[in-house]
Design a protein around this motif. Structure first.
Motif, PDB file in Angstrom:
ATOM      1  N   THR A 139       7.330  16.551  27.344  1.00  0.00           N
ATOM      2  CA  THR A 139       6.294  16.994  26.409  1.00  0.00           C
ATOM      3  C   THR A 139       6.846  17.106  24.994  1.00  0.00           C
ATOM      4  O   THR A 139       7.936  17.647  24.772  1.00  0.00           O
ATOM      5  CB  THR A 139       5.727  18.349  26.854  1.00  0.00           C
ATOM      6  OG1 THR A 139       5.134  18.203  28.145  1.00  0.00           O
ATOM      7  CG2 THR A 139       4.675  18.842  25.877  1.00  0.00           C
ATOM      8  N   SER A 154      -7.666   6.441  23.658  1.00  0.00           N
ATOM      9  CA  SER A 154      -7.148   6.635  25.017  1.00  0.00           C
ATOM     10  C   SER A 154      -8.214   6.944  26.062  1.00  0.00           C
ATOM     11  O   SER A 154      -8.107   6.452  27.198  1.00  0.00           O
ATOM     12  CB  SER A 154      -6.085   7.739  25.016  1.00  0.00           C
ATOM     13  OG  SER A 154      -6.621   8.975  24.572  1.00  0.00           O
ATOM     14  N   ARG A 214       6.529   9.060  34.598  1.00  0.00           N
ATOM     15  CA  ARG A 214       5.994  10.042  33.655  1.00  0.00           C
ATOM     16  C   ARG A 214       7.022  11.145  33.365  1.00  0.00           C
ATOM     17  O   ARG A 214       7.019  11.722  32.271  1.00  0.00           O
ATOM     18  CB  ARG A 214       4.703  10.653  34.207  1.00  0.00           C
ATOM     19  CG  ARG A 214       3.977  11.592  33.232  1.00  0.00           C
ATOM     20  CD  ARG A 214       3.425  10.853  32.021  1.00  0.00           C
ATOM     21  NE  ARG A 214       2.816  11.739  31.061  1.00  0.00           N
ATOM     22  CZ  ARG A 214       1.532  12.088  31.045  1.00  0.00           C
ATOM     23  NH1 ARG A 214       0.717  11.589  31.974  1.00  0.00           N
ATOM     24  NH2 ARG A 214       1.060  12.902  30.134  1.00  0.00           N
ATOM     25  N   GLU A 235      -1.017  16.575  34.451  1.00  0.00           N
ATOM     26  CA  GLU A 235      -1.964  15.605  33.885  1.00  0.00           C
ATOM     27  C   GLU A 235      -1.866  14.269  34.608  1.00  0.00           C
ATOM     28  O   GLU A 235      -2.891  13.639  34.904  1.00  0.00           O
ATOM     29  CB  GLU A 235      -1.684  15.424  32.392  1.00  0.00           C
ATOM     30  CG  GLU A 235      -2.025  16.642  31.551  1.00  0.00           C
ATOM     31  CD  GLU A 235      -1.604  16.481  30.097  1.00  0.00           C
ATOM     32  OE1 GLU A 235      -2.009  17.316  29.273  1.00  0.00           O
ATOM     33  OE2 GLU A 235      -0.867  15.530  29.791  1.00  0.00           O
ATOM     34  N   GLN A 236      -0.643  13.828  34.912  1.00  0.00           N
ATOM     35  CA  GLN A 236      -0.465  12.552  35.602  1.00  0.00           C
ATOM     36  C   GLN A 236      -1.005  12.620  37.024  1.00  0.00           C
ATOM     37  O   GLN A 236      -1.606  11.650  37.509  1.00  0.00           O
ATOM     38  CB  GLN A 236       1.015  12.170  35.622  1.00  0.00           C
ATOM     39  CG  GLN A 236       1.308  10.780  36.175  1.00  0.00           C
ATOM     40  CD  GLN A 236       0.877   9.676  35.234  1.00  0.00           C
ATOM     41  OE1 GLN A 236       0.598   9.935  34.064  1.00  0.00           O
ATOM     42  NE2 GLN A 236       0.819   8.449  35.719  1.00  0.00           N
ATOM     43  N   LEU A 277      -0.450   6.499  28.570  1.00  0.00           N
ATOM     44  CA  LEU A 277       0.045   7.826  28.919  1.00  0.00           C
ATOM     45  C   LEU A 277       1.498   8.030  28.524  1.00  0.00           C
ATOM     46  O   LEU A 277       1.996   9.163  28.556  1.00  0.00           O
ATOM     47  CB  LEU A 277      -0.129   8.052  30.422  1.00  0.00           C
ATOM     48  CG  LEU A 277      -1.583   8.031  30.905  1.00  0.00           C
ATOM     49  CD1 LEU A 277      -1.644   7.948  32.414  1.00  0.00           C
ATOM     50  CD2 LEU A 277      -2.319   9.261  30.407  1.00  0.00           C
ATOM     51  N   ASN A 314       2.785  17.804  31.806  1.00  0.00           N
ATOM     52  CA  ASN A 314       2.650  16.345  31.807  1.00  0.00           C
ATOM     53  C   ASN A 314       2.554  15.791  33.222  1.00  0.00           C
ATOM     54  O   ASN A 314       1.845  14.812  33.470  1.00  0.00           O
ATOM     55  CB  ASN A 314       3.807  15.698  31.040  1.00  0.00           C
ATOM     56  CG  ASN A 314       5.154  15.969  31.677  1.00  0.00           C
ATOM     57  OD1 ASN A 314       5.341  16.953  32.383  1.00  0.00           O
ATOM     58  ND2 ASN A 314       6.120  15.102  31.420  1.00  0.00           N
ATOM     59  N   GLY A 372      -4.650  14.149  27.045  1.00  0.00           N
ATOM     60  CA  GLY A 372      -3.904  13.969  28.276  1.00  0.00           C
ATOM     61  C   GLY A 372      -4.729  14.262  29.514  1.00  0.00           C
ATOM     62  O   GLY A 372      -4.510  13.676  30.580  1.00  0.00           O
ATOM     63  N   MET A 384       0.429  10.859  23.046  1.00  0.00           N
ATOM     64  CA  MET A 384      -0.148  11.422  24.258  1.00  0.00           C
ATOM     65  C   MET A 384       0.802  12.413  24.918  1.00  0.00           C
ATOM     66  O   MET A 384       0.416  13.121  25.851  1.00  0.00           O
ATOM     67  CB  MET A 384      -0.485  10.301  25.240  1.00  0.00           C
ATOM     68  CG  MET A 384      -1.545   9.344  24.750  1.00  0.00           C
ATOM     69  SD  MET A 384      -3.166  10.129  24.608  1.00  0.00           S
ATOM     70  CE  MET A 384      -3.564  10.364  26.336  1.00  0.00           C
TER      71      MET A 384
END
Length: 695
Positions: A42, A646, A37, A100-101, A138, A97, A150, A143
């Motif tokens: 972003t 998503s 990721r 979010e992951q 993702l 990001n 996200g 996204m």
């Protein structure tokens, strides 16, 4: 002695095998997923004031203790939980990001642990976690924006997983632990509801889990609910707590909005006055119905003739701003014959028109205006002064019978987008906006992809006899441009040119050389524009009133080493995305067959009821999401995109993995089942039908 040592070593290996082969693999998968990721920075769009920039703005105001900031037509347009999440990740110094992951991986582990508990199958749980962890959705560039999906993708799966865990408790669960599950469900459902304004799409999936639990309590009398009163204590009471906490979350946010702005709503798109006003404009009969058009010119003229409030909107809806909204909608949808503002953009044009009319000075004033607009239109409709359809309090378009067939057709298109999981389209797009605007995003969310991968460096001097020279960067066309410049007195230059004012400069910009000009001016002189493409080391500009000389000019790759790493991560992600895109459609068919087989063989080789509930809830979430998006696609906005599909993608993964497991389990022999599955037999309904496995 040797035999004893071997026995001890064997015992240690047997003891360590589940740990080494289990949790260590889980952590390795999670770390590798997080690392991948990081290869997708972003995609900041600092000019998206209705989406990305709005969330960053709200997060900054939350951090400053000003709630959602000064009131305007955007302040209460969208839910506040995503800006709150941005703020939390900022305070924890975690790039957005990655935050979010991390949340997504935690929810994936929660779902996998649920499967492990009810099946006692470590391999199946590990497989489910691994497939969820590398969800290619993702990595799609859409996204990668500062956009709610996200986080929404994780909240959607968390809601269903927690509800299944709550309504299918193990027999040993204490009553107070059930209440904790109820609180967790209510909080997560509240966060889900306050992130996007489309929460009802997940209600059927939640209802499926509760109905299957109730069916199990009545038909099978499991150990955790041997009677209806027992079911009410172990499941019903936590459900009540979940609903109460959910209502409290919404009430707290609405109360905060009331204290700050004077209206008790979570978002204005759910406020009754706004829905009434939108519905009143949409119900006016049109001379020639056109798909995607809510309020065409003939309907506007009718509204203006009977409503003073509607006439206040004319300057925007029929003016340059309305033309801008029309052009944006037509361009983004690719509509050729497009004379009107399309429905996906009309709601924003309406709010802009109300703001331009001066009714967004306060929230109560805006709500009063919407109420007045709705009352005037509805009264004219009731009296017959204008022809109208039935009264409406909704943003949904007026129904036409042909939508049914179109929705069925488009469901196949939306379903394909969902099942192919971004169809190998992965990557990180360059950010959009001025460097100063992108810098604000980078400060708040971290790890932002630069707008340009290269930096132009110009060093030299400028001099003029009329005063201190000034330098500025001028973009050509629609190009965004900004620069950083360090200026120092040019004493060495003034020694050569006595009586002149001089400055030395170190200018850096990401603007492509063919897209910008350097503008040099001095007091009392006309500005001189120099194309960046002509600015090389040794270049000289000489006029009677200006002289510019470049000592140094260079184009530098601002992230050469990072670019190499990102290229490796992108190649790995593309391989994974390719595998998902090719494998998931046929796997979905096999999973459907496995679900049907599990239903047919529910007496001879039943699956755990909690697993069946998770399978059914996932299928319900997929079906509802696909149909909803297909209907929106044919009535309102283009919805067959990975951004909108998503939230259902983790349910596709859960359904595919569990459904295929059911298929294999239903067709292999008992001996093969014992060899490959740790369950090793069928579920016993004599005890806990959700988790107990008979030997």
């Amino acid at each position: 002695m040797d035999s004893n040592v071997r026995a001890v070593n064997y015992a240690l290996r047997q003891r360590m095998r589940p740990w080494l082969g289990g949790w260590v693999l889980w952590w390795l998968i999670a770390v590798f997923s997080l690392w991948l990721r990081t290869g997708f920075p972003t995609h900041a769009i600092s000019i998206a004031i209705y989406d990305d920039e709005l969330f960053v703005r709200a997060a900054r105001y939350l951090g400053a203790g000003e709630w959602l900031g000064p009131y305007d037509n955007l302040t209460l347009a969208k839910g506040m939980f995503y800006p709150l999440f941005i703020l939390i990740s900022f305070l924890l110094a975690i790039p957005l990001n990655i935050a979010e992951q991390a949340v997504y991986l935690a929810v994936s582990a929660l779902a996998a642990c649920l499967v492990r508990r009810v099946t006692n199958d470590r391999k199946l749980a590990l497989l489910l976690f691994a497939v969820l962890a590398f969800n290619p959705v993702l990595w799609h560039w859409e996204m990668g924006r500062v956009i709610r999906e996200g986080l929404y993708i994780s909240l959607s799966l968390a809601v269903v997983t927690l509800f299944v865990s709550m309504v299918f408790p193990p027999p040993t669960r204490r009553w107070w632990l059930g209440l904790i599950y109820g609180v967790a469900c209510g909080l997560v459902l509240g966060a889900f509801w306050l992130t996007r304004e489309e929460g009802p799409w997940l209600i059927p999936a939640i209802a499926v889990t509760v109905l299957v639990s109730l069916f199990a309590a009545v038909a099978f009398r499991p150990a955790w609910a041997p009677s209806m009163p027992a079911w009410l204590r172990s499941v019903g009471l936590p459900l009540v707590v979940a609903v109460a906490v959910f209502a409290a979350c919404n009430g707290i946010v609405a109360g905060a909005n009331y204290l700050k702005y004077g209206v008790f709503v979570t978002t204005e798109f759910k406020a009754t006055p706004f829905l009434r006003a939108y519905g009143a404009l949409a119900r006016i009969k049109q001379d020639h119905w056109r798909r995607f058009v809510v309020f065409p010119k003939d309907a506007r003229e009718r509204a203006y003739s009977v409503s003073p409030a509607a006439r206040e909107l004319a300057s925007v809806l029929d003016g340059p701003e309305g033309e801008t909204w029309r052009r944006i909608g037509c361009t983004q949808t690719g509509t050729a014959d497009c004379p009107e503002i399309l429905s996906g953009w009309f709601m924003w044009a309406l709010r802009d028109a109300v703001a331009a009319a001066g009714h967004y000075k306060s929230a109560p004033d805006a709500m009063r205006f919407y109420q007045q607009l709705a009352d005037e239109i509805d009264t004219a409709c009731a009296s017959g002064r204008i022809q109208c359809g039935p009264a409406r309090v909704t943003l949904m378009p007026v129904f036409h019978r042909q939508y049914l067939g179109d929705t069925a057709r488009d469901s196949l298109v939306v379903g394909r987008v969902l099942l192919t999981m971004a169809d190998m389209e992965v990557g990180a797009a360059p950010s959009i906006g001025t460097p100063s605007g992108i810098a604000i995003f980078a400060d708040m969310v971290g790890n932002v992809n630069p707008a340009y991968p290269y930096e132009l460096i110009l060093q030299g001097w400028a001099a003029s006899p009329s005063g201190q020279p000034q330098l500025a960067l001028k973009p050509l066309g629609d190009q965004q441009a900004d620069m950083t410049i360090a200026e120092m007195p040019g004493h060495d230059v003034t020694q050569v040119y006595p009586g002149w004012a001089a400055t030395r400069f170190d200018l850096r910009t990401g603007c492509p050389q063919a897209s910008c000009e350097l503008v040099v001016s001095a007091p009392g002189t006309s500005p001189v524009a120099i194309p960046l493409s002509r600015m090389n080391a040794g270049a000289v500009l000489t006029t009677p009133s200006l002289r510019v000389f470049l000592d140094f000019a260079s184009v530098r790759n601002i992230a050469a080493a990072t670019a190499e790493r990102l290229a490796v991560q992108l190649r790995i992600a593309k391989v994974i995305a390719f595998c998902y895109a090719r494998a998931f459609p046929p796997l979905f068919v096999l999973a459907l067959a496995g679900s049907i087989l599990a239903l047919v063989r529910c007496r001879s080789r039943p699956v755990p009821l909690a697993l069946a509930a998770l399978l059914a809830a996932s299928l319900a979430a997929i079906a509802v999401r696909v149909v909803l998006l297909a209907y929106l696609d044919v009535t309102s906005i283009p919805s067959a995109s990975i951004l909108y599909t998503s939230p259902a993608s983790p349910f596709v993964i859960v359904f595919n993995v569990i459904g295929c497991w059911c298929l294999v389990r239903g067709v292999v022999s008992e001996r093969m089942a014992r060899r490959w599955f740790s369950t090793g037999g069928s579920v016993s309904y004599s005890g806990d039908s959700s988790s107990r496995i008979s030997p």
